[in-house]
Design a protein around this motif. Structure first.
Motif, short mmCIF file in Angstrom:
data_model
loop_
_atom_site.label_atom_id
_atom_site.label_comp_id
_atom_site.label_asym_id
_atom_site.label_seq_id
_atom_site.Cartn_x
_atom_site.Cartn_y
_atom_site.Cartn_z
N ALA A 21 0.84 -1.20 0.00
CA ALA A 21 0.00 0.00 0.00
C ALA A 21 0.88 1.25 0.00
O ALA A 21 0.57 2.23 -0.68
CB ALA A 21 -0.93 0.00 1.22
N TRP A 22 1.98 1.22 0.74
CA TRP A 22 2.91 2.36 0.79
C TRP A 22 3.50 2.62 -0.59
O TRP A 22 3.59 3.76 -1.03
CB TRP A 22 3.99 2.07 1.82
N LYS A 24 2.17 1.75 -3.54
CA LYS A 24 1.10 2.25 -4.41
C LYS A 24 0.77 3.71 -4.07
O LYS A 24 0.51 4.52 -4.97
CB LYS A 24 -0.15 1.37 -4.26
N ALA A 25 0.82 4.05 -2.79
CA ALA A 25 0.54 5.43 -2.38
C ALA A 25 1.56 6.39 -2.98
O ALA A 25 1.22 7.52 -3.35
CB ALA A 25 0.55 5.53 -0.85
N ALA A 41 -1.91 5.85 1.61
CA ALA A 41 -1.64 4.44 1.90
C ALA A 41 -2.73 3.82 2.75
O ALA A 41 -3.10 2.66 2.55
CB ALA A 41 -0.28 4.30 2.59
N VAL A 44 -5.62 3.07 0.42
CA VAL A 44 -5.25 1.94 -0.44
C VAL A 44 -5.30 0.65 0.36
O VAL A 44 -5.87 -0.35 -0.08
CB VAL A 44 -3.84 2.15 -1.06
N LEU A 45 -4.72 0.66 1.55
CA LEU A 45 -4.66 -0.54 2.38
C LEU A 45 -6.05 -1.03 2.76
O LEU A 45 -6.32 -2.22 2.73
CB LEU A 45 -3.83 -0.26 3.63
N TYR A 46 -6.94 -0.10 3.08
CA TYR A 46 -8.29 -0.50 3.47
C TYR A 46 -9.03 -1.18 2.32
O TYR A 46 -9.88 -2.03 2.54
CB TYR A 46 -9.09 0.72 3.96
N THR A 47 -8.69 -0.83 1.09
CA THR A 47 -9.39 -1.41 -0.06
C THR A 47 -8.72 -2.68 -0.58
O THR A 47 -9.25 -3.32 -1.49
CB THR A 47 -9.50 -0.40 -1.22
N MET A 48 -7.57 -3.05 -0.03
CA MET A 48 -6.84 -4.23 -0.52
C MET A 48 -7.50 -5.52 -0.03
O MET A 48 -7.99 -5.60 1.09
CB MET A 48 -5.39 -4.20 -0.06
#
Length: 113
Positions: A21-22, A24-25, A41, A44-48
């Motif tokens: 996520a980091w 991708k952020a 991040a 992004v992380l919450y949606t992974m």
């Protein structure tokens, strides 16, 4: 604190998702200049999605939030704060329909996006 420090290590491998996520952020940061990289991040992380889905951060966090034992939320406190703070900074969406977890594309479901 970095995003990896805010995410509880509730399942093995969740640190790896935070690193993804980091990364991708960093790629998305330019699209959202009002957000910090940690805030991007967090979203992004919450949606992974992880496999099995029970290992996914959104799944584990939502389970803790629904738990009658309020102490289950304590490890998620910093992450929830960061996520909600990030979401508040986003501009309002013009989308009328949000699709998540559907077994096909919006076109296959008859939704024109």
């Amino acid at each position: 604190l970095k995003i990896c420090d805010k995410l509880p290590q509730v399942k093995p491998g969740s640190g790896q998702l935070a690193k993804m996520a980091w990364k991708k952020a960093g790629q998305l940061k330019g699209e959202h200049p009002s957000l910090t990289r940690d805030e991007v991040a967090a979203i992004v992380l919450y949606t992974m999605e992880d496999m099995p889905r029970e290992k996914s951060p959104y799944y584990a966090m939502n389970a803790a939030l629904r738990d009658k034992n309020r102490q289950a939320v304590r490890p998620w406190r910093d992450f929830v704060w960061l996520l909600l703070h990030a979401l508040r900074k986003l501009p309002p969406s013009k989308a009328r329909i949000v699709v998540r977890g559907c077994p096909g594309t919006p076109a296959q479901l008859g939704i024109g996006l």
